[in-house]
Design an enzyme around this catalytic site. Structure first.
Site, PDB file in Angstrom:
ATOM      1  N   VAL A 133       0.849  -1.192   0.000  1.00 53.01           N
ATOM      2  CA  VAL A 133       0.000   0.000   0.000  1.00 53.01           C
ATOM      3  C   VAL A 133       0.884   1.241   0.000  1.00 53.01           C
ATOM      4  O   VAL A 133       2.000   1.225   0.526  1.00 53.01           O
ATOM      5  CB  VAL A 133      -0.951   0.039   1.222  1.00 53.01           C
ATOM      6  CG1 VAL A 133      -2.026  -1.022   1.095  1.00 53.01           C
ATOM      7  CG2 VAL A 133      -0.175  -0.127   2.514  1.00 53.01           C
ATOM      8  N   GLY A 135       2.515   4.568   1.051  1.00 50.65           N
ATOM      9  CA  GLY A 135       2.834   5.115   2.371  1.00 50.65           C
ATOM     10  C   GLY A 135       3.857   4.301   3.121  1.00 50.65           C
ATOM     11  O   GLY A 135       4.501   4.806   4.039  1.00 50.65           O
ATOM     12  N   HIS A 553       9.514  36.299  22.068  1.00 51.25           N
ATOM     13  CA  HIS A 553       9.434  36.087  23.513  1.00 51.25           C
ATOM     14  C   HIS A 553       7.984  36.232  23.958  1.00 51.25           C
ATOM     15  O   HIS A 553       7.281  37.136  23.519  1.00 51.25           O
ATOM     16  CB  HIS A 553      10.290  37.120  24.249  1.00 51.25           C
ATOM     17  CG  HIS A 553      10.166  37.040  25.739  1.00 51.25           C
ATOM     18  ND1 HIS A 553      10.792  36.066  26.484  1.00 51.25           N
ATOM     19  CD2 HIS A 553       9.464  37.808  26.619  1.00 51.25           C
ATOM     20  CE1 HIS A 553      10.497  36.242  27.763  1.00 51.25           C
ATOM     21  NE2 HIS A 553       9.691  37.296  27.865  1.00 51.25           N
TER      22      HIS A 553
END
Length: 625
Positions: A133, A135, A553
């Site tokens: 498959v 992926g 910050h």
């Protein structure tokens, strides 16, 4: 193989590399004899980045100058190759005269996907062959579903930490979970990402060929039963599978690998995890958050042997000792028998050095997390005289495959876990992009020391470059000094606001020239923070320059800011590779917000001023005369 430290696949790479668009400028050149206008399309440049690429920008081949005297000047460009639509025919030596594709990739994991997308961008007619498959391991059995489970474990830890919640003024009662719901979350995420990868390739015109790929000979591949295709260049990206040592019987139910564990079919009361690397450590985080007791079995004398020793000790104090985890180090699990007929899983341990019997454990389940093995069987490597080394395909620094005689196999490359250089999903993708750069005419060598890794525990661990022992070893061989600085998350405002002050960042560097040798982080969002350091290493940025970078910050990024500022680099150190207008106030125009002019322009201005002065003096003298 781990992805983002925990899971990945040679055939996989985490996500599609982002694109950045930049505007182009139009200019004109005029002379008395001819007029040249620089014509550049108004369409934005679509550039894709890998943090490890040496070149960031380049002109499109469509950018050129057109001159009135019919002269044509070609600007620097990246070559684009147009694929042939002609079916292949074989020459007398069996090598195709023409090709079905410019590039064929065997394996549609994240590494193959990254290579395919970059190949299309470079104008190559591309096909990708996948026998399972799309992926690969990362998306289906690795990085993606594991992060879904770890997201759940992170939430559970927050909800279960009464002390943490009380410090924030929160009250939560009876936190619980639905096992099937957690498993569905991981499965659904994998399905979504898999579909995204498939659709992205189809949309760009990549042909997805279904079937197991086998190399028949030079530039020729079979897929499925008897389908044969040819390509000018071929990339092997077949990835890896879980490694199971001899003597261990995996039944997929009570003795499992990471492939089975990610399905979360049950949560055992007591589970033994064989191996304390990235995979084992992440699963210990998941299982303990869901209520299991964990026992680590580690062959080496210390837990987490792959980490920087100082980071490993701190991680053990935070991730192991306070939790329902015990461990056995310096032992081998020589035999593991699954639960059967009401009997528990049994694990026989021997001393790793003396090989004497040490202990026998009885647990509800055992997870084998002893690493990954390359998936290269059946590739047909014998047809091109390639012999694997412990299953890995031998390659050089440019991922070119090497045959049994030590010669390069023309037009054949191997990326990701299958070559064993760095078993991380994003490393596979970076290697694939590097290969595409080479086959399209631009030499590229990937700097693997700039590739980051991460372990997604709570808190996270991340690293890039050398560990401190590795740095000292390198320094001894090459004759340079090493310095180390550290900073604590307890000094970071954002971490304290989150009540997550437990953490440490460590910088290993050369004080003589400011080179960053390694950075290691343990703390909140360490996996995200590491990229500033990895990009600095990839780009060759030195500490004396990066310490002038400005960080928002209050943010966690200030942990790295404090780390770089704490480093002491000798005054004579300089980095000629960094642009003069990059960071340091010493390298910018002190009287303007705009960068100082490039040297070439300045030299031209000086020559022009001198010439004008000389000409005016000459005119003045002539007038006097």
């Amino acid at each position: 193989m781990h992805c983002s430290a925990a899971f990945s696949q040679a055939a996989t790479s985490a996500t599609a590399v982002p694109t950045i668009s930049g505007s182009r400028h139009v200019g004109a050149l005029h002379s008395s004899s001819s007029s040249c206008t620089l014509l550049i399309p108004s369409k934005p440049i679509n550039l894709r980045f890998c943090g490890l690429r040496r070149e960031a920008f380049g002109f499109s081949p469509s950018a050129f100058t057109r001159c009135s005297n019919s002269q044509r000047v070609q600007l620097p460009s990246r070559r684009r190759f147009k694929g042939s639509n002609v079916s292949a025919s074989l020459g007398d030596n069996g090598i195709p005269k023409s090709f079905d594709y410019d590039l064929i990739i065997i394996g549609a994991g994240v590494g193959g996907h990254g290579a395919a997308l970059h190949a299309v961008e470079k104008g190559l007619k591309t096909a990708i062959i996948e026998g399972d498959v799309v992926g690969g391991t990362c998306v289906n059995r690795g990085c993606v579903p594991s992060k879904a489970l770890l997201a759940v474990s992170g939430r559970m830890r927050e909800l279960q930490s009464e002390h943490h919640l009380k410090a924030l003024g929160l009250q939560v009662h009876a936190a619980g979970y639905d096992r099937q719901g957690v498993a569905d979350h991981a499965n659904n995420l994998s399905t979504k990402i898999r579909n995204n990868l498939t659709n992205s390739m189809k949309a760009l015109g990549v042909d997805i060929l279904t079937g197991v790929g086998t190399i028949l000979g030079p530039q020729k591949v079979k897929f499925g039963t008897d389908n044969i295709v040819t390509a000018k260049d071929i990339i092997i990206a077949t990835g890896s599978v879980p490694f199971v040592p001899k003597g261990i019987e995996v039944d997929g139910k009570t003795v499992i690998t990471s492939d089975h564990a990610l399905k979360l079919e049950f949560v055992p009361d007591w589970i033994a995890i064989v191996g304390s690397g990235y995979i084992g450590l992440e699963f210990s985080d998941v299982y303990t958050a869901l209520g299991s007791e964990v026992t680590f079995i580690e062959a080496l004398d210390q837990l987490m042997p792959g980490f920087d020793p100082e980071i490993g000790k701190l991680a053990q104090r935070v991730l192991i000792n306070p939790r329902k985890i015990d461990y056995h180090t310096g032992v081998f699990a020589t035999k593991i028998t699954p639960a059967k007929d009401g009997k528990p899983v049994t694990i026989e341990l021997i001393d790793a050095k003396t090989k004497e019997p040490k202990d026998t454990l009885e647990v509800d389940a055992a997870l084998i997390a002893t690493g990954r093995a390359p998936f290269t069987n059946g590739l047909g490597l014998e047809n091109i005289s390639v012999v694997t080394q412990r299953g890995f395909v031998p390659v050089d620094e440019r991922m070119r495959v090497i045959d049994a005689n030590g010669n390069l196999v023309p037009h054949l490359y191997c990326i990701g876990d299958a070559n064993g250089k760095m078993m991380l999903a994003h490393a596979a993708s970076a290697q694939g992009i590097s290969v595409v750069e080479q086959v399209t005419g631009r030499d590229h060598v990937l700097n693997h020391l700039s590739i980051p890794a991460a372990c997604f525990t709570h808190p996270e661990i991340s690293m890039v470059g050398l560990t401190e022992p590795q740095a000292w070893e390198k320094a001894e061989k090459e004759g340079f000094e090493v310095s180390v600085v550290k900073t604590s998350f307890k000094a970071n405002t954002k971490a304290l606001a989150e009540n997550e002050g437990e953490g440490l960042a460590k910088l290993i560097y050369r004080p003589d020239n400011g080179e960053i040798l390694g950075v290691h982080i343990f703390g909140l969002h360490a996996a995200d923070l590491i990229h500033e350091a990895s990009n600095a290493i990839a780009l060759g940025t030195r500490i004396q320059d990066i310490k002038f970078a400005v960080h928002a910050h209050p943010t966690l990024s200030e942990v790295l800011d404090e780390l770089f500022k704490a480093a002491k680099v000798k005054d004579h150190a300089s980095n000629p590779g960094v642009p003069r207008n990059f960071a340091s106030s010493e390298r910018t125009n002190q009287h303007s917000d705009r960068p100082s002019k490039p040297n070439l322009v300045k030299k031209f201005a000086d020559v022009y001023t001198t010439f004008v002065s000389w000409f005016l003096c000459l005119v003045y003298d002539l007038q006097k005369y």
